[in-house]
Scaffold this motif. Structure first.
Motif, PDB file in Angstrom:
ATOM      1  N   LEU A 333       0.830  -1.200   0.000  1.00 51.26           N
ATOM      2  CA  LEU A 333       0.000   0.000   0.000  1.00 51.26           C
ATOM      3  C   LEU A 333       0.863   1.248   0.000  1.00 51.26           C
ATOM      4  CD1 LEU A 333      -2.714   1.468   0.238  1.00 51.26           C
ATOM      5  CD2 LEU A 333      -2.600   1.114   2.716  1.00 51.26           C
ATOM      6  N   LEU A 334       1.930   1.233   0.788  1.00 48.72           N
ATOM      7  CA  LEU A 334       2.836   2.376   0.835  1.00 48.72           C
ATOM      8  C   LEU A 334       3.469   2.617  -0.536  1.00 48.72           C
ATOM      9  CD1 LEU A 334       4.289   4.558   2.486  1.00 48.72           C
ATOM     10  CD2 LEU A 334       6.038   2.843   3.050  1.00 48.72           C
ATOM     11  N   ALA A 335       3.855   1.540  -1.210  1.00 49.26           N
ATOM     12  CA  ALA A 335       4.461   1.669  -2.542  1.00 49.26           C
ATOM     13  C   ALA A 335       3.455   2.248  -3.533  1.00 49.26           C
ATOM     14  CB  ALA A 335       4.954   0.310  -3.020  1.00 49.26           C
ATOM     15  N   LEU A 336       2.205   1.832  -3.446  1.00 46.16           N
ATOM     16  CA  LEU A 336       1.166   2.357  -4.338  1.00 46.16           C
ATOM     17  C   LEU A 336       0.970   3.864  -4.136  1.00 46.16           C
ATOM     18  CD1 LEU A 336      -1.681  -0.334  -4.258  1.00 46.16           C
ATOM     19  CD2 LEU A 336      -0.463   0.479  -6.292  1.00 46.16           C
ATOM     20  N   VAL A 337       0.885   4.268  -2.882  1.00 45.82           N
ATOM     21  CA  VAL A 337       0.648   5.680  -2.574  1.00 45.82           C
ATOM     22  C   VAL A 337       1.817   6.538  -3.046  1.00 45.82           C
ATOM     23  CG1 VAL A 337       0.346   7.336  -0.697  1.00 45.82           C
ATOM     24  CG2 VAL A 337      -0.882   5.158  -0.641  1.00 45.82           C
ATOM     25  N   ILE A 338       3.035   6.061  -2.801  1.00 52.80           N
ATOM     26  CA  ILE A 338       4.225   6.828  -3.191  1.00 52.80           C
ATOM     27  C   ILE A 338       4.378   6.875  -4.709  1.00 52.80           C
ATOM     28  CG2 ILE A 338       6.755   6.868  -3.105  1.00 52.80           C
ATOM     29  CD1 ILE A 338       6.558   5.707  -0.293  1.00 52.80           C
ATOM     30  N   GLY A 339       4.072   5.741  -5.381  1.00 47.26           N
ATOM     31  CA  GLY A 339       4.288   5.658  -6.822  1.00 47.26           C
ATOM     32  C   GLY A 339       3.189   6.265  -7.668  1.00 47.26           C
ATOM     33  N   ALA A 340       2.052   6.569  -7.084  1.00 45.68           N
ATOM     34  CA  ALA A 340       0.937   7.110  -7.859  1.00 45.68           C
ATOM     35  C   ALA A 340       1.253   8.518  -8.353  1.00 45.68           C
ATOM     36  CB  ALA A 340      -0.332   7.122  -7.011  1.00 45.68           C
ATOM     37  N   THR A 341       0.863   8.806  -9.587  1.00 46.11           N
ATOM     38  CA  THR A 341       1.114  10.134 -10.153  1.00 46.11           C
ATOM     39  C   THR A 341       0.120  11.172  -9.649  1.00 46.11           C
ATOM     40  OG1 THR A 341      -0.253   9.559 -12.070  1.00 46.11           O
ATOM     41  CG2 THR A 341       2.132   9.158 -12.245  1.00 46.11           C
ATOM     42  N   SER A 342      -0.988  10.706  -9.058  1.00 46.33           N
ATOM     43  CA  SER A 342      -1.982  11.612  -8.479  1.00 46.33           C
ATOM     44  C   SER A 342      -2.626  10.894  -7.281  1.00 46.33           C
ATOM     45  CB  SER A 342      -3.056  11.992  -9.504  1.00 46.33           C
ATOM     46  OG  SER A 342      -3.746  10.837  -9.961  1.00 46.33           O
ATOM     47  N   PRO A 343      -3.254  11.655  -6.371  1.00 49.25           N
ATOM     48  CA  PRO A 343      -3.873  11.021  -5.203  1.00 49.25           C
ATOM     49  C   PRO A 343      -4.904   9.975  -5.609  1.00 49.25           C
ATOM     50  CG  PRO A 343      -3.753  13.397  -4.928  1.00 49.25           C
ATOM     51  CD  PRO A 343      -3.358  13.118  -6.339  1.00 49.25           C
ATOM     52  N   LEU A 344      -4.917   8.844  -4.882  1.00 49.59           N
ATOM     53  CA  LEU A 344      -5.838   7.757  -5.173  1.00 49.59           C
ATOM     54  C   LEU A 344      -7.039   7.803  -4.238  1.00 49.59           C
ATOM     55  CD1 LEU A 344      -3.235   4.843  -5.500  1.00 49.59           C
ATOM     56  CD2 LEU A 344      -4.383   6.056  -7.374  1.00 49.59           C
ATOM     57  N   THR A 345      -8.210   7.495  -4.776  1.00 51.92           N
ATOM     58  CA  THR A 345      -9.398   7.353  -3.934  1.00 51.92           C
ATOM     59  C   THR A 345      -9.354   5.975  -3.270  1.00 51.92           C
ATOM     60  OG1 THR A 345     -10.766   6.330  -5.657  1.00 51.92           O
ATOM     61  CG2 THR A 345     -10.709   8.758  -5.553  1.00 51.92           C
ATOM     62  N   PRO A 346     -10.098   5.777  -2.179  1.00 54.85           N
ATOM     63  CA  PRO A 346     -10.146   4.457  -1.555  1.00 54.85           C
ATOM     64  C   PRO A 346     -10.568   3.362  -2.527  1.00 54.85           C
ATOM     65  CG  PRO A 346     -11.071   6.079  -0.062  1.00 54.85           C
ATOM     66  CD  PRO A 346     -10.821   6.786  -1.363  1.00 54.85           C
ATOM     67  N   ALA A 347     -11.529   3.650  -3.390  1.00 58.95           N
ATOM     68  CA  ALA A 347     -11.984   2.652  -4.357  1.00 58.95           C
ATOM     69  C   ALA A 347     -10.869   2.280  -5.325  1.00 58.95           C
ATOM     70  CB  ALA A 347     -13.197   3.181  -5.121  1.00 58.95           C
ATOM     71  N   GLU A 348     -10.076   3.287  -5.757  1.00 57.56           N
ATOM     72  CA  GLU A 348      -8.965   3.013  -6.663  1.00 57.56           C
ATOM     73  C   GLU A 348      -7.874   2.184  -5.982  1.00 57.56           C
ATOM     74  OE1 GLU A 348      -8.063   7.031  -7.659  1.00 57.56           O
ATOM     75  OE2 GLU A 348      -9.255   7.040  -9.496  1.00 57.56           O
ATOM     76  N   VAL A 349      -7.631   2.477  -4.715  1.00 53.17           N
ATOM     77  CA  VAL A 349      -6.663   1.678  -3.952  1.00 53.17           C
ATOM     78  C   VAL A 349      -7.136   0.236  -3.858  1.00 53.17           C
ATOM     79  CG1 VAL A 349      -5.665   1.316  -1.668  1.00 53.17           C
ATOM     80  CG2 VAL A 349      -5.762   3.617  -2.621  1.00 53.17           C
ATOM     81  N   ASN A 350      -8.429   0.043  -3.619  1.00 56.86           N
ATOM     82  CA  ASN A 350      -8.992  -1.295  -3.501  1.00 56.86           C
ATOM     83  C   ASN A 350      -8.786  -2.091  -4.786  1.00 56.86           C
ATOM     84  OD1 ASN A 350     -10.199  -3.261  -1.960  1.00 56.86           O
ATOM     85  ND2 ASN A 350     -12.271  -2.463  -2.137  1.00 56.86           N
ATOM     86  N   ILE A 351      -9.009  -1.442  -5.919  1.00 53.03           N
ATOM     87  CA  ILE A 351      -8.827  -2.111  -7.219  1.00 53.03           C
ATOM     88  C   ILE A 351      -7.352  -2.402  -7.459  1.00 53.03           C
ATOM     89  CG2 ILE A 351      -9.019  -1.820  -9.720  1.00 53.03           C
ATOM     90  CD1 ILE A 351     -11.563  -0.138  -9.159  1.00 53.03           C
ATOM     91  N   ALA A 352      -6.501  -1.426  -7.181  1.00 54.46           N
ATOM     92  CA  ALA A 352      -5.062  -1.599  -7.407  1.00 54.46           C
ATOM     93  C   ALA A 352      -4.495  -2.734  -6.553  1.00 54.46           C
ATOM     94  CB  ALA A 352      -4.331  -0.296  -7.114  1.00 54.46           C
ATOM     95  N   MET A 353      -4.980  -2.842  -5.303  1.00 54.88           N
ATOM     96  CA  MET A 353      -4.485  -3.891  -4.415  1.00 54.88           C
ATOM     97  C   MET A 353      -4.943  -5.278  -4.862  1.00 54.88           C
ATOM     98  SD  MET A 353      -2.606  -2.668  -1.876  1.00 54.88           S
ATOM     99  CE  MET A 353      -2.777  -3.717  -0.431  1.00 54.88           C
ATOM    100  N   SER A 354      -5.995  -5.344  -5.656  1.00 55.27           N
ATOM    101  CA  SER A 354      -6.499  -6.638  -6.126  1.00 55.27           C
ATOM    102  C   SER A 354      -5.742  -7.152  -7.343  1.00 55.27           C
ATOM    103  CB  SER A 354      -7.993  -6.538  -6.451  1.00 55.27           C
ATOM    104  OG  SER A 354      -8.218  -5.744  -7.603  1.00 55.27           O
ATOM    105  N   VAL A 355      -4.905  -6.316  -7.917  1.00 59.17           N
ATOM    106  CA  VAL A 355      -4.096  -6.728  -9.070  1.00 59.17           C
ATOM    107  C   VAL A 355      -2.841  -7.438  -8.563  1.00 59.17           C
ATOM    108  CG1 VAL A 355      -2.777  -5.950 -11.066  1.00 59.17           C
ATOM    109  CG2 VAL A 355      -4.950  -4.828 -10.487  1.00 59.17           C
TER     110      VAL A 355
END
Length: 378
Positions: A333-355
């Motif tokens: 999760l920390l890597a996703l937040v740091i690597g994202a080019t723009s702020p992520l919504t909770p729903a987007e984080v949920n989808i990204a974590m499922s990949v």
């Protein structure tokens, strides 16, 4: 007649010396009763006979570990308080072998007397305790306090008393034997001299060490009744069903799981939990606690816990302990937040974590990898 409605300063000092109010905290260590559960006990013939027989009576409720005895004790305390409408006093003590304040008879009798002396209609009886022990000395003698208790029962101002002693098997063996013997002696010797009725409920595991204290010859005039929880599997299963249904409804509402896929998953979980409960409230309670706190588990992971071929209580405790450690999901999760080019919504984080790289999935499989509540998971 002058009615005493509050303690004097001297009496308040004595009560503080006698006992703190920790006994209330000890009771709340147990999970709350789910609405509708435990009620079968009050409909049991042994309970009715115990309640209706004049004079002192004792009801022994036995059951194996994890069958809900302490929750039942707490329910019965509330039931007796509500049903008696202030015409009696209900006092209690919960034994627990992991706490020094809950393992001996002295702590129990001090808590019992403290509750009696602070009951609104029994305030005037505190002088009996003060006569037995000086105000500035710590009451540390069980026999002296027990004599004080019997003196209270013999006093015309004393109401009928309901006494609930939970988990006496977790009291030190010599202490539990002493306490139970004092009760049986009270029934034999002082029952005719007592002004009030003493109605006692004792819960315990059915160990020989405890049951040896309840031989019929030691309890006169058939004043001892017993309920064996393990002999009522249908009632236990009904209570477990109520707990599972109630807690899953709470989980559904807390996570706002109202889509058809979510409801189907909850229905499946309910069926599996009821099948694997094996008449053990503790197992069900532990799993439902894990479910309620499952901020980082996906639907599939939660279901896999139930599908475990050996979902023992020990395995659930290990699961609880493992959640206290840093998990790979946290780092991801920390890597996703740091690597994202723009702020992520909770729903987007949920989808990204499922990949999962290297593990392609259908849309339905992706849903199974997602968290019931993205906000809680984050």
């Amino acid at each position: 007649m002058l009615v005493v409605t509050q303690h004097t300063s001297e009496q308040r000092i004595f009560l503080k010396t006698l006992s703190s109010k920790e006994y209330e905290t000890h009771r709340t260590r147990n999970p709350p009763q789910e609405r509708g559960t435990c009620e079968w006990i009050t409909r049991h013939e042994s309970f009715k006979s115990w309640l209706e027989m004049p004079g002192h009576t004792t009801l022994l409720i036995t059951g194996h570990p994890g069958c809900g005895k302490s929750v039942a004790s707490s329910y019965l305390i509330d039931h007796l308080k509500e049903s008696q409408h202030g015409s009696s006093s209900t006092v209690f003590f919960f034994f627990k072998n992991d706490n020094e304040a809950q393992i001996n008879a002295l702590s129990a009798i001090r808590a019992i007397l403290h509750q009696i002396f602070t009951e609104r209609h029994m305030i005037s009886l505190v002088v009996i305790g003060m006569e037995a022990f000086e105000c500035d000395a710590a009451p540390s003698n069980f026999r002296g306090l027990w004599d004080c208790f019997t003196s209270v029962l013999a006093n015309p101002r004393c109401q009928n008393i309901f006494l609930v002693l939970d988990a006496v098997d977790e009291c030190e063996p010599k202490e539990s034997s002493l306490l139970i013997k004092c009760l049986s002696d009270l029934f034999k010797i002082n029952a005719s001299r007592s002004h009030s009725q003493l109605k006692v409920i004792i819960t315990s595991q059915p160990s020989n060490e405890i049951l040896d204290n309840f031989r019929p010859r030691d309890w006169p005039n058939s004043r001892l009744f017993r309920i064996q929880i393990e002999n009522h599997p249908e009632s236990i299963q009904q209570d477990i069903t109520l707990i599972i249904d109630g807690r899953l409804r709470q989980f559904r509402d807390d996570r706002e799981l109202h889509m058809q896929d979510h409801l189907s998953w909850l229905d499946r979980m309910s069926r599996k939990l009821k099948t694997k409960a094996d008449y053990t409230f503790l197992w069900v309670s532990l799993f439902l606690d894990i479910l309620q706190k499952s901020n980082c588990d996906t639907f599939d992971e939660l279901e896999a816990m139930i599908d475990n071929p050996n979902p023992t209580i020990e395995a659930l405790y290990e699961r609880i302990f493992s959640q206290l450690k840093a998990s790979p999901k946290s780092r991801r999760l920390l890597a996703l937040v740091i690597g994202a080019t723009s702020p992520l919504t909770p729903a987007e984080v949920n989808i990204a974590m499922s990949v999962i790289i290297g593990r392609p999935a259908t849309l339905e499989e992706m849903r199974g990898r997602q968290h019931p509540s993205a906000e809680r998971a984050i």
